[in-house]
Design a protein around this motif. Structure first.
Motif, PDB file in Angstrom:
ATOM      1  N   LYS A   1       0.788  -1.093   0.144  1.00 40.39           N
ATOM      2  CA  LYS A   1      -0.122  -0.125   0.097  1.00 40.39           C
ATOM      3  C   LYS A   1       0.861   1.328  -0.028  1.00 40.39           C
ATOM      4  CE  LYS A   1      -0.602  -0.163   5.157  1.00 40.39           C
ATOM      5  NZ  LYS A   1      -1.707  -0.046   6.159  1.00 40.39           N
TER       6      LYS A   1
ATOM      7  N   SER B   1      -3.547   5.479   4.997  1.00 38.56           N
ATOM      8  CA  SER B   1      -5.116   5.347   4.833  1.00 38.56           C
ATOM      9  C   SER B   1      -5.781   4.240   4.160  1.00 38.56           C
ATOM     10  CB  SER B   1      -5.644   6.733   4.677  1.00 38.56           C
ATOM     11  OG  SER B   1      -5.301   6.738   3.127  1.00 38.56           O
ATOM     12  N   TRP B   2      -4.704   3.428   3.179  1.00 40.06           N
ATOM     13  CA  TRP B   2      -5.278   2.543   2.433  1.00 40.06           C
ATOM     14  C   TRP B   2      -5.867   1.392   3.234  1.00 40.06           C
ATOM     15  CZ3 TRP B   2      -2.338   1.932  -2.858  1.00 40.06           C
ATOM     16  CH2 TRP B   2      -2.218   3.052  -3.517  1.00 40.06           C
ATOM     17  N   ALA B   3      -6.714   0.579   2.696  1.00 36.50           N
ATOM     18  CA  ALA B   3      -7.214  -0.735   3.568  1.00 36.50           C
ATOM     19  C   ALA B   3      -6.138  -1.535   3.433  1.00 36.50           C
ATOM     20  CB  ALA B   3      -8.441  -1.051   2.910  1.00 36.50           C
ATOM     21  N   GLU B   4      -5.993  -2.414   4.403  1.00 38.90           N
ATOM     22  CA  GLU B   4      -4.784  -3.597   4.309  1.00 38.90           C
ATOM     23  C   GLU B   4      -5.615  -4.953   3.739  1.00 38.90           C
ATOM     24  OE1 GLU B   4      -3.164  -4.554   7.796  1.00 38.90           O
ATOM     25  OE2 GLU B   4      -2.360  -2.663   8.162  1.00 38.90           O
ATOM     26  N   ARG B   5      -7.045  -4.795   3.319  1.00 42.03           N
ATOM     27  CA  ARG B   5      -7.693  -6.047   2.761  1.00 42.03           C
ATOM     28  C   ARG B   5      -8.828  -5.725   2.195  1.00 42.03           C
ATOM     29  NH1 ARG B   5      -8.889 -11.809   5.911  1.00 42.03           N
ATOM     30  NH2 ARG B   5     -10.063 -12.625   4.292  1.00 42.03           N
ATOM     31  N   PHE B   6      -9.065  -6.144   0.865  1.00 40.80           N
ATOM     32  CA  PHE B   6     -10.195  -5.990   0.136  1.00 40.80           C
ATOM     33  C   PHE B   6     -10.382  -7.079  -0.838  1.00 40.80           C
ATOM     34  CE2 PHE B   6      -7.176  -3.871  -2.378  1.00 40.80           C
ATOM     35  CZ  PHE B   6      -7.511  -3.980  -3.693  1.00 40.80           C
TER      36      PHE B   6
ATOM     37  N   TYR C   1      -4.264  -8.624  -0.427  1.00 39.49           N
ATOM     38  CA  TYR C   1      -3.637  -8.065   0.887  1.00 39.49           C
ATOM     39  C   TYR C   1      -2.612  -7.059   0.671  1.00 39.49           C
ATOM     40  CZ  TYR C   1      -5.809 -12.550   2.280  1.00 39.49           C
ATOM     41  OH  TYR C   1      -6.849 -13.638   2.591  1.00 39.49           O
TER      42      TYR C   1
END
Length: 445
Positions: free
Chosen positions: A49, A53-58, A66
């Motif tokens: 990432k 602020s980016w999500a660690e999982r989607f 991941y």
């Protein structure tokens, strides 16, 4: 149920992934993940990432993505928390943290991620696959030569269970540099199925896009020149930027869409604005899925060696007329010789119309004869090619459709995905214990 009856689980590792749609390697990895999943492979993706602020999982198209490790945009440092060694160690430890999560570890480039992928795969006892990516000065081969970490990456790739290359020249070079012939596989970048417009007409599509981003508004009867490239000097994007003013004078209402990001973004914007082209250009940044952008344009100009993993194949699938720089990478992709390309880089209108007629009459089954070529050292040839397309868009679109049919037949993406699936299943089958071994292990426990 035996181990061979369940889906093969593949962990894909890449430096970039969605939403970096304008980065060529990211687009390739997105298409690979989607194709493997549709073919019955269980896919998960690991990528860094670039912001806290980016999500660690989607979830992306039913693939788990991941992003456990922070990547800094400013590059590596000699010490501190931005060193390449720290990044490699953290990525390797993350892969090893769940040794039963995958049957194959695949790395999409021979860079720092390849070291972590190969070492982690050896630690957890599964095969590793590394693809040597890029072309020309941006290739992994060049990266191997110019730094100490590059030499370390090359050594790691040598230890992988399989190495994937996309072209005959890369294949020969890898074997000449000591690559194992039995572990080297050539899988070309394929052209996907035809991309149909979601709306009834080009005009409706452009209006819908302009409601989302006002910079993409295109007046009726205007033509759009699309460029999807990294905005830096190595991409060659300035060749088009420097020609924009003269093109606008010759073709009233011509619009320019520059999709991408990079260190030259502000420079390009300032130059076009000072040339009085602010109302004739858009720089919308990156797209998670840029299919509509390709469908809404009238032609695409591609200059550098990057882009032949995803961007150029996507433009072909969209039936978009292509104007390409005469480079070794482009010629090899289309399977055309340098003498043929030089013969087609013409400046007289009568000769151009005659060449068009010969191509459309079916005189050549070679896609390289149907795209427009220009010499990067002679910007006049670029301007001439664009004028030819805009001057007869219907004929240009028929040529682009013919190019698409040829490339879908000779470089099918489904064939490329099938070869990846076959490779992964063969490697997984070799690494999995036989049923009798599994029974013995269960009895011992």
């Amino acid at each position: 149920m035996s181990g061979l009856e369940r889906p093969v689980r593949v962990l894909l590792i890449g430096r970039h992934f969605w939403p970096h749609g304008s980065i060529d390697s990211a687009g390739h990895l997105m298409e690979l993940a989607t194709g493997l999943r549709l073919a019955g492979i269980q896919v998960s993706v690991v990528t860094p990432k670039y912001a806290g602020s980016w999500a660690e999982r989607f979830s992306f198209r039913e693939c788990q993505v991941y992003r456990p490790i922070r990547m800094f945009r400013t590059g590596w440092t000699a010490r501190g928390d931005r060193t390449a060694s720290r990044y490699i160690r953290y990525l390797r430890d993350w892969i090893e943290s769940d040794p039963t999560a995958c049957d194959i570890v695949y790395c999409d480039a021979g860079r720092e991620e390849a070291i972590a992928a190969v070492e982690a795969a050896q630690a957890i006892g599964v095969p590793s696959v590394v693809r040597l990516s890029g072309h020309g000065d941006c290739s992994d081969f060049e990266f191997f030569k110019h730094s100490r970490i590059g030499k370390r990456c090359r050594s790691a790739v040598m230890e992988a269970a399989a190495v994937v290359l996309d072209s005959a020249s890369a294949h020969r070079r890898w074997l000449a540099e000591g690559g194992d012939k039995t572990r080297t596989h050539r899988i070309a970048h394929g052209v996907g199925p035809t991309k149909e417009q979601g709306l009834s007409s080009l005009k409706n599509l452009r209006r819908a896009m302009s409601r989302i981003n006002g910079d993409l508004f295109v007046p009726d009867a205007c033509s759009v020149v699309l460029s999807v490239e990294r905005l830096d000097r190595s991409s060659g994007i300035m060749t088009l930027v420097k020609s924009a003013y003269l093109l606008s004078n010759h073709i009233p209402g011509l619009q320019f869409w520059f999709v991408g990001d990079g260190p030259l973004r502000e420079t390009i914007y300032s130059r076009l604005k000072s040339d009085g082209l602010r109302q004739s250009m858009a720089m919308p940044g990156s797209f998670g899925s840029p299919d509509d952008v390709y469908s809404a344009a009238d032609l695409m100009v591609h200059v550098g060696d990057q882009g032949f993993e995803h961007q150029v194949p996507t433009a072909i699938a969209a039936g978009l007329p292509l104007v390409l720089a005469n480079t070794e990478t482009a010629r090899e992709f289309f399977g055309v010789g340098e003498s043929d390309v030089r013969r087609r880089i013409i400046e007289r209108r009568a000769d151009a119309l005659q060449a068009d007629s010969e191509a459309l009459d079916g005189a050549s089954e070679q896609a390289g004869a149907l795209v427009w070529w220009f010499d990067p050292a002679r910007p006049k040839t670029l301007r001439f090619a664009i004028e030819q397309i805009v001057g007869n868009l219907e004929q240009a679109r028929r040529r682009a459709q013919q190019t698409r049919r040829i490339m879908q037949r000779t470089r099918s993406r489904s064939d490329s995905i099938e070869r990846y699936v076959t490779l992964f299943r063969q490697l997984a089958a070799k690494s999995l214990p036989s049923p009798s071994q599994s029974t013995s292990m269960e009895n011992a426990q």
